[in-house]
Design a protein around this motif. Structure first.
Motif, PDB file in Angstrom:
ATOM      1  N   ILE A 134       0.838  -1.199   0.000  1.00  0.00           N
ATOM      2  CA  ILE A 134       0.000   0.000   0.000  1.00  0.00           C
ATOM      3  C   ILE A 134       0.874   1.251   0.000  1.00  0.00           C
ATOM      4  O   ILE A 134       0.648   2.201  -0.753  1.00  0.00           O
ATOM      5  N   ILE A 135       1.895   1.248   0.854  1.00  0.00           N
ATOM      6  CA  ILE A 135       2.818   2.377   0.879  1.00  0.00           C
ATOM      7  C   ILE A 135       3.510   2.507  -0.475  1.00  0.00           C
ATOM      8  O   ILE A 135       3.685   3.609  -1.006  1.00  0.00           O
ATOM      9  N   GLY A 136       3.886   1.359  -1.054  1.00  0.00           N
ATOM     10  CA  GLY A 136       4.558   1.379  -2.347  1.00  0.00           C
ATOM     11  C   GLY A 136       3.719   2.016  -3.432  1.00  0.00           C
ATOM     12  O   GLY A 136       4.227   2.808  -4.241  1.00  0.00           O
ATOM     13  N   GLY A 137       2.439   1.680  -3.463  1.00  0.00           N
ATOM     14  CA  GLY A 137       1.564   2.285  -4.467  1.00  0.00           C
ATOM     15  C   GLY A 137       1.430   3.784  -4.272  1.00  0.00           C
ATOM     16  O   GLY A 137       1.466   4.565  -5.234  1.00  0.00           O
ATOM     17  N   THR A 138       1.279   4.198  -3.018  1.00  0.00           N
ATOM     18  CA  THR A 138       1.166   5.627  -2.717  1.00  0.00           C
ATOM     19  C   THR A 138       2.433   6.371  -3.105  1.00  0.00           C
ATOM     20  O   THR A 138       2.393   7.427  -3.747  1.00  0.00           O
ATOM     21  N   VAL A 139       3.557   5.814  -2.720  1.00  0.00           N
ATOM     22  CA  VAL A 139       4.850   6.440  -2.996  1.00  0.00           C
ATOM     23  C   VAL A 139       5.123   6.503  -4.497  1.00  0.00           C
ATOM     24  O   VAL A 139       5.630   7.516  -5.008  1.00  0.00           O
ATOM     25  N   ALA A 140       4.790   5.440  -5.225  1.00  0.00           N
ATOM     26  CA  ALA A 140       5.007   5.433  -6.671  1.00  0.00           C
ATOM     27  C   ALA A 140       4.206   6.542  -7.342  1.00  0.00           C
ATOM     28  O   ALA A 140       4.703   7.242  -8.235  1.00  0.00           O
ATOM     29  N   ALA A 141       2.960   6.728  -6.909  1.00  0.00           N
ATOM     30  CA  ALA A 141       2.125   7.795  -7.486  1.00  0.00           C
ATOM     31  C   ALA A 141       2.726   9.167  -7.196  1.00  0.00           C
ATOM     32  O   ALA A 141       2.802  10.029  -8.083  1.00  0.00           O
ATOM     33  N   LEU A 142       3.171   9.372  -5.970  1.00  0.00           N
ATOM     34  CA  LEU A 142       3.770  10.660  -5.609  1.00  0.00           C
ATOM     35  C   LEU A 142       5.078  10.886  -6.367  1.00  0.00           C
ATOM     36  O   LEU A 142       5.378  12.004  -6.796  1.00  0.00           O
ATOM     37  N   SER A 143       5.843   9.824  -6.540  1.00  0.00           N
ATOM     38  CA  SER A 143       7.121   9.944  -7.233  1.00  0.00           C
ATOM     39  C   SER A 143       6.928  10.297  -8.699  1.00  0.00           C
ATOM     40  O   SER A 143       7.715  11.059  -9.275  1.00  0.00           O
ATOM     41  N   ILE A 144       5.893   9.748  -9.332  1.00  0.00           N
ATOM     42  CA  ILE A 144       5.605  10.077 -10.726  1.00  0.00           C
ATOM     43  C   ILE A 144       5.147  11.530 -10.837  1.00  0.00           C
ATOM     44  O   ILE A 144       5.510  12.251 -11.772  1.00  0.00           O
ATOM     45  N   ARG A 183     -12.873  11.577  10.122  1.00  0.00           N
ATOM     46  CA  ARG A 183     -12.996  12.713   9.207  1.00  0.00           C
ATOM     47  C   ARG A 183     -12.121  12.537   7.970  1.00  0.00           C
ATOM     48  O   ARG A 183     -12.549  12.835   6.848  1.00  0.00           O
ATOM     49  N   PHE A 184     -10.910  12.069   8.157  1.00  0.00           N
ATOM     50  CA  PHE A 184     -10.034  11.816   7.015  1.00  0.00           C
ATOM     51  C   PHE A 184     -10.643  10.760   6.102  1.00  0.00           C
ATOM     52  O   PHE A 184     -10.623  10.890   4.869  1.00  0.00           O
ATOM     53  N   SER A 185     -11.188   9.697   6.692  1.00  0.00           N
ATOM     54  CA  SER A 185     -11.783   8.615   5.905  1.00  0.00           C
ATOM     55  C   SER A 185     -12.977   9.105   5.107  1.00  0.00           C
ATOM     56  O   SER A 185     -13.172   8.698   3.949  1.00  0.00           O
ATOM     57  N   LEU A 186     -13.793   9.964   5.693  1.00  0.00           N
ATOM     58  CA  LEU A 186     -14.965  10.485   4.999  1.00  0.00           C
ATOM     59  C   LEU A 186     -14.558  11.230   3.732  1.00  0.00           C
ATOM     60  O   LEU A 186     -15.114  10.996   2.644  1.00  0.00           O
ATOM     61  N   VAL A 187     -13.583  12.120   3.851  1.00  0.00           N
ATOM     62  CA  VAL A 187     -13.130  12.888   2.687  1.00  0.00           C
ATOM     63  C   VAL A 187     -12.565  11.960   1.616  1.00  0.00           C
ATOM     64  O   VAL A 187     -12.880  12.087   0.429  1.00  0.00           O
ATOM     65  N   ALA A 188     -11.724  11.019   2.021  1.00  0.00           N
ATOM     66  CA  ALA A 188     -11.100  10.109   1.061  1.00  0.00           C
ATOM     67  C   ALA A 188     -12.129   9.223   0.372  1.00  0.00           C
ATOM     68  O   ALA A 188     -12.068   9.017  -0.841  1.00  0.00           O
ATOM     69  N   ILE A 341      -3.791  11.630  -8.456  1.00  0.00           N
ATOM     70  CA  ILE A 341      -4.416  12.221  -7.266  1.00  0.00           C
ATOM     71  C   ILE A 341      -5.384  11.224  -6.637  1.00  0.00           C
ATOM     72  O   ILE A 341      -5.423  11.041  -5.415  1.00  0.00           O
ATOM     73  N   GLY A 342      -6.174  10.554  -7.497  1.00  0.00           N
ATOM     74  CA  GLY A 342      -7.104   9.557  -6.989  1.00  0.00           C
ATOM     75  C   GLY A 342      -6.379   8.388  -6.343  1.00  0.00           C
ATOM     76  O   GLY A 342      -6.806   7.871  -5.309  1.00  0.00           O
ATOM     77  N   ALA A 343      -5.251   7.962  -6.952  1.00  0.00           N
ATOM     78  CA  ALA A 343      -4.487   6.848  -6.394  1.00  0.00           C
ATOM     79  C   ALA A 343      -3.925   7.194  -5.023  1.00  0.00           C
ATOM     80  O   ALA A 343      -3.944   6.373  -4.098  1.00  0.00           O
ATOM     81  N   VAL A 344      -3.431   8.409  -4.867  1.00  0.00           N
ATOM     82  CA  VAL A 344      -2.921   8.835  -3.566  1.00  0.00           C
ATOM     83  C   VAL A 344      -4.044   8.850  -2.533  1.00  0.00           C
ATOM     84  O   VAL A 344      -3.860   8.439  -1.380  1.00  0.00           O
ATOM     85  N   ALA A 345      -5.246   9.296  -2.953  1.00  0.00           N
ATOM     86  CA  ALA A 345      -6.391   9.322  -2.028  1.00  0.00           C
ATOM     87  C   ALA A 345      -6.793   7.915  -1.623  1.00  0.00           C
ATOM     88  O   ALA A 345      -7.033   7.628  -0.439  1.00  0.00           O
ATOM     89  N   VAL A 346      -6.860   7.002  -2.610  1.00  0.00           N
ATOM     90  CA  VAL A 346      -7.301   5.629  -2.336  1.00  0.00           C
ATOM     91  C   VAL A 346      -6.284   4.891  -1.475  1.00  0.00           C
ATOM     92  O   VAL A 346      -6.605   4.341  -0.419  1.00  0.00           O
ATOM     93  N   LEU A 347      -5.036   4.853  -1.942  1.00  0.00           N
ATOM     94  CA  LEU A 347      -4.006   4.105  -1.226  1.00  0.00           C
ATOM     95  C   LEU A 347      -3.611   4.799   0.075  1.00  0.00           C
ATOM     96  O   LEU A 347      -3.369   4.143   1.088  1.00  0.00           O
ATOM     97  N   GLY A 348      -3.573   6.129   0.035  1.00  0.00           N
ATOM     98  CA  GLY A 348      -3.220   6.870   1.242  1.00  0.00           C
ATOM     99  C   GLY A 348      -4.236   6.673   2.357  1.00  0.00           C
ATOM    100  O   GLY A 348      -3.875   6.577   3.532  1.00  0.00           O
TER     101      GLY A 348
END
Length: 475
Positions: A134-144, A183-188, A341-348
């Motif tokens: 999960i961290i890997g997917g988030t990090v890969a999206a941010l890195s791109i 609250r964080f979960s609701l927004v995501a 952006i969506g990937a960071v929201a989902v995986l994050g």
């Protein structure tokens, strides 16, 4: 009289200790569906936890590999397990105990824990790989999005964003308060549900349109050769898995369902309050299931309609790049940013939910083992805060060492499938010993629980045989 009444306290007030029941906290539950909606929350946290790993990674990869033919499994995998989740949560509301405390009551105890607790510990070690994915997917999206150092998926950029991501999550959860997680979960959840379902519904207007015949072919109950491993991982990880069922009891307690029910004094008023808050919990589960099902179906259809015809299956660190083709191939290059952006929201969101829940479960386990005093508020909070720092770092290191998010998530999914059968055993045992007949008289729920239990048992047996190398059906 107002719909909600309290003897001494505001029912929405944060308690001194959410895991201790006080008669002063007992309040009347809402009596209407609209009223129940105001008290939802734990299901949103669970939705945020499960959608990132199962839906975005495993489900899309399965759709890319199998096409529409396994669409039926998506529906079943999200619907079949919620009945066990509701039964376990009902027991928690009635008894004011966490799931791990209940598991310790099944079978012979060794140093305060039972065999199911030991199995949970083993499963959670396996889940380290999944959370690293999960961290890997988030990090890969941010890195791109922002390579910062070197190539987008190069080691320096991945290390930089791993450090930043872990630090941000630890900072966010430093107070260990449930309200922040909710609250964080609701927004995501709102963000990734709108994006994902919107894209799936828009596909018929693109070059990757699917038809009614495609959807019908996915309801044939077939499992093509070469996809069984993916299918088992998806069944174990999509919807609510064993660890989410376990975690859900903690969020129900911290939200207040058991506290507002009050300790069991044997009175009719208390039983009636329990029935009301159990209805709130079931509404919470229903909303969570709807969100999970919509997102799961959407991710699967997107993978089957866009990636499958092109022979693209998400693998390794290129997973994010491959998944982005779902957007860029339909809407053009600009859509890469929308997807990232969506990937960071989902995986994050999954990363945040896991970072909030796992420390609570391990703290409870340490309490059962006698290492700390779980009932001591300060000791519990201190341990949770320490583990909130330690665990994300461990998961991040596992990603940097392995760097294959899809495989890592699938390993965790199979481990979850094995643990599911133990949870079912615990649920039936606790139901028989600590749930009054009054709360078991609904035949519809009982029949659904039986069917759910049989399906989960079949998954657990298959997963166990798979671990020991026993093939089924020509594998």
């Amino acid at each position: 009289m107002s719909e909600l009444t309290s003897a001494k306290r505001n029912p929405l007030q944060t308690p001194v200790d959410p895991y201790q029941l006080d008669p002063a906290d007992a309040v009347e539950p809402p009596t209407t569906f609209r009223g129940r909606l105001k008290y939802l929350g734990p299901g949103l946290v669970i939705s945020a936890a499960v959608i990132g790993s199962g839906e975005l990674i495993t489900t899309t990869a399965l759709g890319a590999k199998a096409g529409f033919v396994l669409l039926w499994l998506v529906i079943i995998s999200t619907a079949i397990k919620v009945w066990v989740q509701m039964e376990l949560a009902q027991w928690t509301i009635l008894n004011g105990k966490t799931a791990l405390e209940g598991f310790s009551q099944v079978g012979t105890k060794v140093r305060g824990v039972g065999w199911i607790n030991m199995l949970w510990i083993l499963m959670d070690f396996a889940k380290v790989l999944q959370r690293g994915g999960i961290i890997g997917g988030t990090v890969a999206a941010l890195s791109i999005m922002a390579p910062v150092i070197g190539e987008p998926l190069g080691q320096p950029s991945l290390i930089f964003w791993t450090v930043v991501t872990v630090a941000l999550v630890i900072t966010l959860l430093s107070t260990s308060k449930y309200g922040i997680v909710e609250r964080f979960s609701l927004v995501a959840v709102v963000l990734f549900t709108v994006i994902t379902v919107g894209l799936a519904l828009a596909l018929p207007l693109t070059d990757f349109a699917y038809t009614g015949a495609d959807l019908a072919s996915g309801l044939s109950l077939a499992i093509p050769a070469g996809t069984i491993g993916f299918a088992v991982a998806m069944f174990g990880i999509t919807g609510v898995g064993a660890d989410e069922m376990t975690t859900y009891t903690y969020w129900c307690l911290e939200k207040g369902y058991a506290r507002w029910t009050g300790p069991d004094d044997g009175s009719e008023n208390r039983a009636r309050r329990a029935e009301g808050w159990i209805r709130v919990m079931r509404t919470d589960v229903l909303v969570s299931w709807i969100v999970s099902t919509l997102c799961t179906l959407s991710f699967y259809i997107i993978g089957a309609a866009i990636l499958h015809p092109q022979g693209l299956v998400p693998e390794g660190n290129e997973m994010i790049t491959t998944l982005s083709r779902m957007y860029t191939d339909t809407m053009g290059g600009w859509a890469m940013w929308a997807f990232l952006i969506g990937a960071v929201a989902v995986l994050g969101s999954t990363f945040v939910a896991s970072s909030a829940s796992v420390p609570r479960l391990w703290t409870n386990t340490l309490g059962l083992l006698g290492v700390i005093d779980w009932k001591d508020l300060k000791s519990r909070q201190r341990t949770i805060r320490v583990l909130t720092i330690v665990f994300p770092i461990i998961w991040a290191i596992s990603f940097l060492l392995i760097q294959s998010p899809v495989i890592m998530v699938q390993i965790g999914g199979i481990a979850s499938g094995i643990f599911l059968i133990a949870v079912v055993i615990a649920v039936w045992r606790l139901r028989a010993t600590e749930v009054a007949p009054r709360f078991k008289r609904n035949r519809v729920f009982t029949i659904a629980l039986v069917l759910s239990s049989f399906a989960i048992a079949a998954l657990g047996i298959y997963s166990t045989l798979k671990v020991f190398g026993v093939g089924i059906g020509g594998e």
